[in-house]
Scaffold this active site. Structure first.
Site, short mmCIF file in Angstrom:
data_model
loop_
_atom_site.label_atom_id
_atom_site.label_comp_id
_atom_site.label_asym_id
_atom_site.label_seq_id
_atom_site.Cartn_x
_atom_site.Cartn_y
_atom_site.Cartn_z
N SER A 100 0.42 -0.83 -0.47
CA SER A 100 -0.28 0.18 0.25
C SER A 100 0.90 0.97 0.32
O SER A 100 1.69 1.39 0.98
CB SER A 100 -0.91 0.38 1.04
N HIS B 248 -0.86 -1.12 -4.38
CA HIS B 248 -2.51 -0.73 -3.55
C HIS B 248 -1.99 1.31 -3.43
O HIS B 248 -1.60 1.25 -2.66
CB HIS B 248 -2.31 -1.34 -2.33
N ASP C 264 -4.82 3.77 -2.32
CA ASP C 264 -5.80 3.85 -1.30
C ASP C 264 -5.96 5.20 -1.56
O ASP C 264 -5.86 6.46 -0.84
CB ASP C 264 -5.43 3.98 0.30
N MET D 277 -8.50 8.47 -0.41
CA MET D 277 -9.59 9.09 0.38
C MET D 277 -10.11 9.63 0.42
O MET D 277 -9.75 10.86 0.28
CB MET D 277 -9.01 8.42 1.97
N HIS E 101 -8.37 1.68 -4.42
CA HIS E 101 -9.35 1.52 -3.68
C HIS E 101 -9.65 2.58 -3.31
O HIS E 101 -9.24 3.86 -2.80
CB HIS E 101 -8.73 0.53 -2.70
N MET F 166 -12.39 4.13 -1.46
CA MET F 166 -12.82 4.67 0.30
C MET F 166 -13.47 6.48 0.14
O MET F 166 -13.39 7.24 1.08
CB MET F 166 -11.84 4.69 1.13
N MET G 209 -12.45 -5.78 4.65
CA MET G 209 -11.06 -4.79 5.46
C MET G 209 -10.89 -5.75 6.26
O MET G 209 -12.29 -5.81 7.99
CB MET G 209 -11.79 -3.84 5.08
N ASP H 260 -7.27 -6.86 3.26
CA ASP H 260 -6.61 -5.35 4.10
C ASP H 260 -6.43 -5.31 5.23
O ASP H 260 -7.83 -4.86 5.56
CB ASP H 260 -6.94 -4.61 2.79
#
Length: 215
Positions: free
Chosen positions: A7, A32, A34, A36, A65, A67, A136, A174
């Site tokens: 990540s 990966h 992330d 957010m 990913h 989020m 998760m 994750d």
């Protein structure tokens, strides 16, 4: 054995290209990423410009990913920014089937993530349509959290669905992944291990990625 998706959220942002090139040189299967928004999760990470910068130097596919709330607004933009896999949250998608179809139309692999409180059964009608289901194993939003033990049961249940119905989705996990829990996660059916701080705080991240992959 499992594929590893380090990540980039745990990387040194002042040396992002260096850390991407470290992943390139490793046995990792993905990078990966992330995303957010400070709304769906309480943290804000980074957005499209950083994703584009990572993609510019990446030699591994970007596992993005999302989020974020209302992810449909940004699917095409993140695909254009280099995402090979686009994972949305079940909890953020009131019309999940339509979202999954849109991701496919964009030429990306569709994934669905589940928060710790969400049972895997809610995906029973969509499992045949996705490439990846992400469990998760911490509450999303921050790195370095402790692994939630109930995740093992959820992974085993997902694997049972997959075997019973012949589905082809990969299982990704994750949150709190390390060398202590990785072997059991793989035994329960995990195909992709996401690891952030465990990799990037390691004295030898490339070796740590290799060791995780051999779990």
């Amino acid at each position: 054995m499992a594929e590893i998706a380090p990540s980039i959220l745990a990387a040194d942002f002042a040396n992002l290209q260096r850390d991407v090139e470290m992943i390139n040189s490793s046995s990792a299967g993905y990078i990966h990423v992330d995303i957010m928004d400070g709304m769906f999760v309480p943290n804000i990470s980074f957005g499209l410009p950083v994703c584009e910068a990572i993609h510019k130097h990446a030699q591994k596919p970007l596992d993005v990913h999302l989020m974020i709330e209302q992810p449909d607004r940004y699917l095409e933009a993140f695909r254009n920014a280099g995402a090979s896999v686009l994972t949305v949250h079940y909890e953020a998608c009131p019309h999940l089937h339509r979202t999954i179809q849109h991701i496919k139309e964009l030429g990306a692999e569709p994934g669905v993530a589940l928060n710790p409180h969400t049972p895997v059964e809610v995906l029973s009608e969509i499992m045949g349509d996705v490439s990846l289901i992400l469990i998760m194993s911490v509450n999303p939003g921050f790195g370095g959290q402790k692994f939630i033990e109930n995740s093992y049961r959820k992974i085993a249940a997902l694997d049972a669905y997959r075997k019973k119905f012949g589905y082809n989705f990969k299982i990704e996990v994750d949150g709190g992944v390390n060398l202590n829990n990785a072997p059991r996660l793989v035994r329960e059916g995990v195909d992709i291990l996401v690891a952030g701080s465990f990799v990037f705080t390691s004295p030898d991240p490339v070796q740590t990625i290799t060791e995780l992959g051999n779990s």
